[in-house]
Design an enzyme around this catalytic site. Structure first.
Site, PDB file in Angstrom:
ATOM      1  N   ASP A 120      57.113  -9.799 -58.085  1.00  0.00           N
ATOM      2  CA  ASP A 120      56.443 -10.844 -58.869  1.00  0.00           C
ATOM      3  C   ASP A 120      54.945 -10.592 -58.859  1.00  0.00           C
ATOM      4  O   ASP A 120      54.342 -10.442 -57.795  1.00  0.00           O
ATOM      5  CB  ASP A 120      56.694 -12.238 -58.254  1.00  0.00           C
ATOM      6  CG  ASP A 120      58.110 -12.729 -58.497  1.00  0.00           C
ATOM      7  OD1 ASP A 120      58.763 -12.237 -59.441  1.00  0.00           O
ATOM      8  OD2 ASP A 120      58.565 -13.608 -57.740  1.00  0.00           O
ATOM      9  N   ASP A 149      62.077 -10.296 -52.394  1.00  0.00           N
ATOM     10  CA  ASP A 149      61.222  -9.673 -53.400  1.00  0.00           C
ATOM     11  C   ASP A 149      59.857  -9.412 -52.775  1.00  0.00           C
ATOM     12  O   ASP A 149      59.659  -9.665 -51.585  1.00  0.00           O
ATOM     13  CB  ASP A 149      61.092 -10.579 -54.646  1.00  0.00           C
ATOM     14  CG  ASP A 149      60.299 -11.855 -54.368  1.00  0.00           C
ATOM     15  OD1 ASP A 149      59.910 -12.091 -53.205  1.00  0.00           O
ATOM     16  OD2 ASP A 149      60.062 -12.616 -55.320  1.00  0.00           O
ATOM     17  N   ASP A 162      55.760 -10.312 -53.567  1.00  0.00           N
ATOM     18  CA  ASP A 162      54.922 -11.170 -54.405  1.00  0.00           C
ATOM     19  C   ASP A 162      53.453 -10.770 -54.303  1.00  0.00           C
ATOM     20  O   ASP A 162      52.938 -10.567 -53.201  1.00  0.00           O
ATOM     21  CB  ASP A 162      55.055 -12.628 -53.940  1.00  0.00           C
ATOM     22  CG  ASP A 162      56.497 -13.098 -53.882  1.00  0.00           C
ATOM     23  OD1 ASP A 162      57.077 -13.325 -54.957  1.00  0.00           O
ATOM     24  OD2 ASP A 162      57.052 -13.222 -52.766  1.00  0.00           O
TER      25      ASP A 162
HETATM   26  N1  CTP Z   1      56.771 -19.775 -56.529  1.00  0.00           N
HETATM   27  C1  CTP Z   1      56.236 -20.563 -57.511  1.00  0.00           C
HETATM   28  N2  CTP Z   1      56.828 -20.625 -58.740  1.00  0.00           N
HETATM   29  C2  CTP Z   1      57.939 -19.906 -59.005  1.00  0.00           C
HETATM   30  C3  CTP Z   1      58.507 -19.098 -58.011  1.00  0.00           C
HETATM   31  C4  CTP Z   1      57.886 -19.065 -56.773  1.00  0.00           C
HETATM   32  O1  CTP Z   1      55.220 -21.199 -57.279  1.00  0.00           O
HETATM   33  N3  CTP Z   1      58.505 -19.998 -60.211  1.00  0.00           N
HETATM   34  C5  CTP Z   1      56.125 -19.713 -55.222  1.00  0.00           C
HETATM   35  C6  CTP Z   1      56.964 -20.389 -54.152  1.00  0.00           C
HETATM   36  O2  CTP Z   1      56.627 -21.748 -54.028  1.00  0.00           O
HETATM   37  C7  CTP Z   1      56.594 -19.621 -52.924  1.00  0.00           C
HETATM   38  C8  CTP Z   1      56.145 -18.256 -53.440  1.00  0.00           C
HETATM   39  O3  CTP Z   1      55.999 -18.385 -54.836  1.00  0.00           O
HETATM   40  O4  CTP Z   1      55.509 -20.237 -52.314  1.00  0.00           O
HETATM   41  C9  CTP Z   1      57.083 -17.161 -53.076  1.00  0.00           C
HETATM   42  O5  CTP Z   1      58.365 -17.433 -53.606  1.00  0.00           O
HETATM   43  P1  CTP Z   1      59.609 -16.535 -53.277  1.00  0.00           P
HETATM   44  O6  CTP Z   1      59.309 -15.117 -53.542  1.00  0.00           O
HETATM   45  O7  CTP Z   1      60.766 -17.123 -54.005  1.00  0.00           O
HETATM   46  O8  CTP Z   1      59.871 -16.850 -51.735  1.00  0.00           O
HETATM   47  P2  CTP Z   1      59.384 -16.150 -50.401  1.00  0.00           P
HETATM   48  O9  CTP Z   1      58.862 -17.233 -49.534  1.00  0.00           O
HETATM   49  O10 CTP Z   1      58.478 -15.005 -50.684  1.00  0.00           O
HETATM   50  O11 CTP Z   1      60.740 -15.656 -49.763  1.00  0.00           O
HETATM   51  P3  CTP Z   1      61.450 -14.224 -49.924  1.00  0.00           P
HETATM   52  O12 CTP Z   1      61.047 -13.455 -48.724  1.00  0.00           O
HETATM   53  O13 CTP Z   1      62.919 -14.512 -49.946  1.00  0.00           O
HETATM   54  O14 CTP Z   1      60.984 -13.607 -51.201  1.00  0.00           O
HETATM   55 MN    MN Z   2      59.007 -13.560 -52.099  1.00  0.00          MN
HETATM   56 MN    MN Z   3      58.858 -14.299 -55.622  1.00  0.00          MN
END
Ligand code: CTP
Ligand code: MN
Ligand code: MN
Ligand code: MN
Length: 373
Positions: free
Chosen positions: A297, A204, A206
């Site tokens: 997000d 995703d 963020d």
């Molecule tokens: N996070 C959070 N609360 C959530 C979801 C996510 O605090 N409900 C935080 C996670 O701890 C992380 C960050 O948001 O530090 C990013 O989460 P995520 O998008 O799931 O992971 P990524 O590290 O960005 O991996 P990816 O590349 O797969 O998206």
């Molecule tokens: Mn992410």
């Molecule tokens: Mn995320």
């Protein structure tokens, strides 16, 4: 016979937040195997086992060279009997029977497929599997009730299970920036998550949004969402409002690791590269093959909590978990994405940057690109 003097011995500190973990992983085979066991444990509601495998994998990710012999691992932290057995199998036989049989198991495959639907967690997937639903076709035939998120997840299943590229993340950054400055000039947008850590792909995109003047960010999220929606950029969104300040006597002591920022979980309709015009303000794409769905997000934070939010949303998930464990166990402090509380002094410690938070925690500063634990 290996000459002991020639074996490279590794040494790493025990908390992931004390280590520098780049994306340059010299032990991919081993860490993939341990991560798969971690994922299987998490999908089976065995979080303790999941964390143990995640910690073991993270130790191997931090090593400066490939592991070639078990003797090199002597004294390394977080490597339990189970993880060591898996590593030994792979070093000796090129594969671990446990990992291979897990990967092939019907239950793991079904859990992967079903939790691959946005909005479906391990509990829902498990319930469906017990009802004999193992794949998307069976789910569609079953007449199971899907909530709005799951309907969108199913509808965009293929797109959402395809990795997001850095180029796509950049294109979405432009759109989000346009939206944010249109509704609140001076507001700032920062790319967080894996892309801030330097990853070239992600599941995703963020973003953290703030305004340099405290309070100006209030009410921002609905305006941003309205702008995006009216320009045709959103396929799905669910906004959750801020609940942090609703605690009776101001910000309560951070108790859980769930943060309470105003956030929006969304699915963007992103024009494919050939279709992306110079102007991002209106989404003009029409035919189904001229766009793809991307998970995005959005989080809004007041500037006073921005450093904590940035640290908390940059990840990796294990790095975050280890920071909180370090704070609690080694420093008697409680860290969240909102604040840092010192239990000994019974007060909050302020920070305007990530560097200051690491300093409060008595940790060497680790930049985002080295938080890939
Ligand atoms: N996070 C959070 N609360 C959530 C979801 C996510 O605090 N409900 C935080 C996670 O701890 C992380 C960050 O948001 O530090 C990013 O989460 P995520 O998008 O799931 O992971 P990524 O590290 O960005 O991996 P990816 O590349 O797969 O998206
Ligand atoms: Mn992410
Ligand atoms: Mn995320
Ligand atoms: Mn290296």
């Amino acid at each position: 016979q290996i000459n002991e003097a020639e074996v490279v011995l590794f040494s790493v500190p025990s908390y992931a937040c004390q280590r520098r973990t780049t994306l340059d992983n010299h032990n991919v085979t081993l860490t993939d195997a341990l991560s798969l066991l971690a994922e299987n444990a998490e999908l089976s509601d065995e979080d303790g086992r999941g964390v143990a495998f995640r910690r073991a994998a993270a130790v191997l990710k931090a090593l400066p060279a490939p592991v070639t012999a078990m003797s090199q691992l002597t004294g390394l932290p977080c490597l339990g009997d189970h993880s060591l057995r898996v590593i030994k199998d792979i070093l000796e036989n090129e594969a671990s029977d446990e990992v291979e049989s897990t990967k092939q198991s019907d239950r793991f495959k079904a859990l992967k497929v079903l939790t691959g639907i946005f909005g479906v967690g391990s509990k829902t997937a498990d319930r469906w599997i017990r009802d004999g639903i193992h794949n998307l076709h069976q789910l569609q035939e079953s007449g199971a009730t899907l909530n709005r998120a799951q309907q969108a997840g199913l509808e965009h299943y293929n797109d959402l299970n395809q990795q997001v590229t850095k180029a796509e993340a950049d294109a979405i950054t432009e759109i989000v920036q346009e939206a944010v400055v249109s509704v609140l000039p001076g507001a700032q947008v920062v790319l967080t998550g894996g892309f801030r850590r330097g990853k070239q792909t992600g599941h995703d995109v963020d973003f953290l949004i703030t305004h340099p003047e405290e309070g100006r960010e209030v009410g921002l999220m609905p305006k941003v969402v309205f702008w995006l929606e009216s320009q045709g950029f959103l396929l799905y969104q669910k906004t959750t409002r801020n609940s942090y300040l609703e605690v009776k006597d101001g910000p309560g002591r951070p108790s859980s690791n769930m943060d309470r920022f105003e956030r929006c979980l969304s699915i963007f309709k992103l024009a494919k590269k050939e279709e992306r015009g110079i102007k991002v303000t209106v989404n003009t794409v029409k035919t189904r093959d001229s766009w793809r769905a991307v998970r995005v997000d959005l989080v809004v934070s007041p500037i006073s909590q921005f450093a904590f939010a940035l640290l908390g949303w940059t990840g990796s998930k294990l790095f975050e978990r280890e920071l909180r464990r370090w704070a609690g166990h080694e420093k008697a402090m409680s860290l969240s994405s909102h604040a840092l509380y010192d239990n000994k002094q019974s007060r909050y410690l302020r920070a305007a940057s990530e560097e200051e938070i690491f300093a409060h925690l008595g940790l060497e500063y680790i930049p985002p690109s080295e938080r890939n634990a």
